[in-house]
Write a protein that holds these residues in place. Structure first.
Motif, PDB file in Angstrom:
ATOM      1  N   HIS A   1     -13.782 -23.146  29.446  1.00  0.00           N
ATOM      2  CA  HIS A   1     -14.710 -23.387  30.920  1.00  0.00           C
ATOM      3  C   HIS A   1     -14.978 -24.861  31.030  1.00  0.00           C
ATOM      4  CE1 HIS A   1     -17.894 -21.840  34.022  1.00  0.00           C
ATOM      5  NE2 HIS A   1     -16.844 -22.448  34.309  1.00  0.00           N
TER       6      HIS A   1
ATOM      7  N   VAL B   1     -16.882 -27.591  34.025  1.00  0.00           N
ATOM      8  CA  VAL B   1     -17.238 -27.475  35.355  1.00  0.00           C
ATOM      9  C   VAL B   1     -17.110 -29.425  35.433  1.00  0.00           C
ATOM     10  CG1 VAL B   1     -19.320 -27.443  36.471  1.00  0.00           C
ATOM     11  CG2 VAL B   1     -18.796 -25.820  34.709  1.00  0.00           C
TER      12      VAL B   1
ATOM     13  N   THR C   1     -10.456 -34.288  41.434  1.00  0.00           N
ATOM     14  CA  THR C   1     -10.515 -32.890  41.906  1.00  0.00           C
ATOM     15  C   THR C   1     -11.398 -32.729  43.097  1.00  0.00           C
ATOM     16  OG1 THR C   1     -12.736 -32.924  40.221  1.00  0.00           O
ATOM     17  CG2 THR C   1     -10.714 -32.056  39.297  1.00  0.00           C
TER      18      THR C   1
ATOM     19  N   LEU D   1     -12.639 -29.312  45.630  1.00  0.00           N
ATOM     20  CA  LEU D   1     -13.455 -27.919  45.329  1.00  0.00           C
ATOM     21  C   LEU D   1     -12.270 -26.939  45.424  1.00  0.00           C
ATOM     22  CD1 LEU D   1     -16.014 -28.070  48.188  1.00  0.00           C
ATOM     23  CD2 LEU D   1     -16.272 -28.583  45.559  1.00  0.00           C
TER      24      LEU D   1
ATOM     25  N   ASP E   1      -9.520 -27.063  43.905  1.00  0.00           N
ATOM     26  CA  ASP E   1      -9.040 -27.148  42.694  1.00  0.00           C
ATOM     27  C   ASP E   1      -9.639 -25.989  41.408  1.00  0.00           C
ATOM     28  OD1 ASP E   1      -8.156 -30.581  42.526  1.00  0.00           O
ATOM     29  OD2 ASP E   1      -7.129 -28.623  43.258  1.00  0.00           O
ATOM     30  N   SER E   2     -10.673 -25.380  42.004  1.00  0.00           N
ATOM     31  CA  SER E   2     -11.302 -24.322  41.208  1.00  0.00           C
ATOM     32  C   SER E   2     -10.418 -23.234  41.001  1.00  0.00           C
ATOM     33  CB  SER E   2     -12.759 -24.243  41.866  1.00  0.00           C
ATOM     34  OG  SER E   2     -13.659 -25.070  41.822  1.00  0.00           O
TER      35      SER E   2
ATOM     36  N   ARG F   1     -11.032 -21.760  32.695  1.00  0.00           N
ATOM     37  CA  ARG F   1     -11.809 -21.444  34.048  1.00  0.00           C
ATOM     38  C   ARG F   1     -12.130 -22.942  34.228  1.00  0.00           C
ATOM     39  NH1 ARG F   1     -12.574 -17.903  37.218  1.00  0.00           N
ATOM     40  NH2 ARG F   1     -11.917 -16.240  35.989  1.00  0.00           N
ATOM     41  N   LEU F   2     -11.804 -23.431  35.564  1.00  0.00           N
ATOM     42  CA  LEU F   2     -12.167 -24.832  35.983  1.00  0.00           C
ATOM     43  C   LEU F   2     -12.989 -24.685  37.309  1.00  0.00           C
ATOM     44  CD1 LEU F   2     -11.999 -27.937  36.314  1.00  0.00           C
ATOM     45  CD2 LEU F   2      -9.948 -27.785  37.598  1.00  0.00           C
ATOM     46  N   THR F   3     -14.062 -25.154  37.468  1.00  0.00           N
ATOM     47  CA  THR F   3     -15.161 -25.150  38.451  1.00  0.00           C
ATOM     48  C   THR F   3     -15.473 -26.489  38.824  1.00  0.00           C
ATOM     49  OG1 THR F   3     -16.095 -23.088  37.408  1.00  0.00           O
ATOM     50  CG2 THR F   3     -17.264 -24.159  39.337  1.00  0.00           C
ATOM     51  N   VAL F   4     -15.050 -26.895  40.175  1.00  0.00           N
ATOM     52  CA  VAL F   4     -15.205 -28.025  40.838  1.00  0.00           C
ATOM     53  C   VAL F   4     -16.478 -28.000  41.552  1.00  0.00           C
ATOM     54  CG1 VAL F   4     -14.481 -29.822  42.157  1.00  0.00           C
ATOM     55  CG2 VAL F   4     -13.034 -28.665  40.610  1.00  0.00           C
ATOM     56  N   VAL F   5     -17.526 -28.619  41.450  1.00  0.00           N
ATOM     57  CA  VAL F   5     -18.670 -28.562  42.334  1.00  0.00           C
ATOM     58  C   VAL F   5     -19.071 -29.832  42.920  1.00  0.00           C
ATOM     59  CG1 VAL F   5     -19.809 -27.025  40.574  1.00  0.00           C
ATOM     60  CG2 VAL F   5     -20.073 -29.385  40.258  1.00  0.00           C
TER      61      VAL F   5
END
Lengths: 114, 115
Positions: free
Chosen positions: B10, B12, B82, B84, B86-87, B111-115
């Motif tokens: 994962h 972020v 990145t 958003l 791309d999440s 799991r990629l999360t873009v914030v």
């Protein structure tokens, strides 16, 4: 062009009863067809594959699928569900000479109840 | 049993940052792939890689994406800046043999999360 449609997004079965996951495909080419399974927090695991040999394909864990060209279907079945079969299942198609580029269905989430 | 491994599980990251997703394919495999799955959507093909070059890529794989096999064992996917959108879950896969006639083996995903 090719695509797959999984007809059920969720299937719930009781332990010990048959499982049927439906998949229809369309392909401009002679297709190869696969079923992959994904358990929680695990990678995608190949269950079975069809590559223009026998139309009834047997896979791991008691699963099998039948390729029906006239119906453009590749349904996955298992005679008796086990609790460990709870997972997401993907029907996948590719061109026969290009197995790496896979076209996935939307997936069917299988729930097995005691 | 040989397997494809991906790190991290994962990640972020802030929007606009560069990320590198890492994969170690099965050692005797020759073909490598990246797929992604945006939450609630289908698994989508991004790119295939053979003989140190891209063999095929999808429309998704634009100039923001690049792949590399830097040291003969790792296979990386870089996203330069990145967004958003791309999440997603990113899956690496590999297949082997003298032609493409073997099934793809997949990693567990990042799991990629873009914030």
């Amino acid at each position: 062009a090719q695509s797959v449609t999984q007809l059920d997004s969720h299937v719930s079965v009781s332990e010990g009863t048959p499982v049927l996951l439906r998949c229809n495909y369309s392909s401009s080419y002679s297709p190869s067809l696969f079923w992959y399974v994904q358990h929680p927090n695990k990678g995608l695991q190949l269950l079975l594959k069809y590559t223009s040999a026998a139309t009834l394909v047997k896979g791991i864990n008691g699963f099998e699928a039948e390729f029906k060209k006239s119906e453009t279907s590749f349904h996955l079945t298992k005679p008796s569900a086990h609790m460990s079969d709870a997972a997401e299942y993907f029907c996948v198609v590719s061109k026969t000479d290009s197995w790496g580029k896979l076209q996935f269905g939307a997936g069917t989430q299988v729930v097995v109840t005691p | 049993e040989p397997e494809v491994t991906q790190t991290p599980s994962h990640q972020v990251t802030q929007m606009g940052q560069e990320v590198i997703l890492r994969c170690v394919p099965i050692s005797n495999h020759l073909y490598f792939y990246w797929y992604r799955q945006i939450l609630g959507q289908k698994v989508e093909f991004l790119v295939s890689f053979y003989n140190n070059e891209i063999s095929e890529k999808s429309e998704i794989f634009d100039d923001q994406f690049s792949v590399e096999r830097p040291d003969g064992s790792n296979f990386t996917l870089k996203i330069r800046s990145t967004k958003l959108e791309d999440s997603a879950m990113y899956f690496c896969a590999s297949s082997g043999g003298l032609n493409m006639n073997t099934e793809a083996f997949f990693g567990q995903g990042t799991r990629l999360t873009v914030v």
